[in-house]
Scaffold this motif. Structure first.
Motif, mmCIF file in Angstrom:
data_model
loop_
_atom_site.group_PDB
_atom_site.id
_atom_site.type_symbol
_atom_site.label_atom_id
_atom_site.label_comp_id
_atom_site.label_asym_id
_atom_site.label_seq_id
_atom_site.Cartn_x
_atom_site.Cartn_y
_atom_site.Cartn_z
ATOM 1 N N ALA A 261 0.831 -1.199 0.000
ATOM 2 C CA ALA A 261 0.000 0.000 0.000
ATOM 3 C C ALA A 261 0.868 1.252 0.000
ATOM 4 O O ALA A 261 0.573 2.234 -0.700
ATOM 5 C CB ALA A 261 -0.927 -0.006 1.214
ATOM 6 N N GLU A 262 1.946 1.213 0.765
ATOM 7 C CA GLU A 262 2.852 2.361 0.836
ATOM 8 C C GLU A 262 3.531 2.596 -0.522
ATOM 9 O O GLU A 262 3.694 3.736 -0.955
ATOM 10 C CB GLU A 262 3.904 2.116 1.921
ATOM 11 C CG GLU A 262 4.610 3.370 2.376
ATOM 12 C CD GLU A 262 5.482 3.114 3.589
ATOM 13 O OE1 GLU A 262 6.690 3.389 3.459
ATOM 14 O OE2 GLU A 262 4.968 2.653 4.615
ATOM 15 N N LYS A 263 3.884 1.504 -1.186
ATOM 16 C CA LYS A 263 4.511 1.609 -2.514
ATOM 17 C C LYS A 263 3.556 2.297 -3.500
ATOM 18 O O LYS A 263 3.943 3.217 -4.233
ATOM 19 C CB LYS A 263 4.880 0.214 -3.025
ATOM 20 C CG LYS A 263 5.525 0.194 -4.396
ATOM 21 C CD LYS A 263 5.750 -1.220 -4.867
ATOM 22 C CE LYS A 263 5.359 -1.316 -6.315
ATOM 23 N NZ LYS A 263 5.192 -2.634 -6.812
ATOM 24 N N PHE A 264 2.291 1.857 -3.483
ATOM 25 C CA PHE A 264 1.294 2.463 -4.366
ATOM 26 C C PHE A 264 1.075 3.927 -4.005
ATOM 27 O O PHE A 264 0.913 4.780 -4.886
ATOM 28 C CB PHE A 264 -0.030 1.700 -4.303
ATOM 29 C CG PHE A 264 0.026 0.335 -4.943
ATOM 30 C CD1 PHE A 264 0.724 0.111 -6.116
ATOM 31 C CD2 PHE A 264 -0.635 -0.742 -4.364
ATOM 32 C CE1 PHE A 264 0.764 -1.138 -6.712
ATOM 33 C CE2 PHE A 264 -0.591 -2.005 -4.952
ATOM 34 C CZ PHE A 264 0.108 -2.195 -6.122
ATOM 35 N N ALA A 265 1.065 4.242 -2.702
ATOM 36 C CA ALA A 265 0.869 5.619 -2.257
ATOM 37 C C ALA A 265 2.030 6.504 -2.733
ATOM 38 O O ALA A 265 1.808 7.643 -3.162
ATOM 39 C CB ALA A 265 0.748 5.668 -0.738
#
Length: 160
Positions: A62-66
């Motif tokens: 999720a952090e990567k996508f964010a």
């Protein structure tokens, strides 16, 4: 050479690079459809859920996508990653398309109706002209046998 010491040749403005990926490369990409964007967002959400949700192991995903979204926004791109808004937009576009199609069908029907009306008017005018011609011919033919001084038509010679 200035007082700063360093050369200006290694300065690059307007470019953000991450992991050998240059954003803002200058090429314009074809705009993705809303349906494709929605599928992409749903696939991202599925990847997060498969990795263990936002609390568990999917936090890194999720952090990567964010971060990807944040970098895209920083480079000036519009990021369309809200599934509810995308679905709403898709429905609005579908409604507009349907309305436009209905208007077009209405216009074509109106044009067809006008053409049919013009055709029937033309046919009736031609028929009226033809009938008028025939009537004038009949009147002319009936007036041919009238003789001055006599009433009515002659049926032939008086002395047979």
């Amino acid at each position: 050479m200035g007082a700063g010491g360093g050369g200006a040749s290694d300065m690059a403005f307007g470019r953000i690079t991450t992991d050998d990926v240059a954003l803002n490369s200058g090429r314009k990409k074809k705009k993705e459809s809303k349906e494709a964007l929605l599928r992409k967002v749903q696939a991202r959400q599925k990847a997060i859920d498969d990795a263990g949700g936002e609390e568990g192991g999917g936090k890194a995903v999720a952090e990567k996508f964010a971060w990807e979204a944040a970098l895209s926004r920083a480079s000036g791109e519009k990021v369309l990653d809200d599934p509810k808004l995308l679905q709403k937009s898709i429905k609005r576009e579908a409604r507009a398309k349907k309305k436009s199609r209905e208007k077009w069908e209405e216009r074509t029907a109106k044009v067809k109706e006008q053409m049919d009306a013009a055709q029937t008017k033309r046919k009736s005018n031609i028929k009226a002209r033809k009938d008028g011609k025939m009537e004038r011919k009949m009147d002319k033919a009936s007036n041919k046998r009238n003789r001055p001084g006599f009433e009515g038509r002659s049926d032939g010679f008086i002395n047979k």
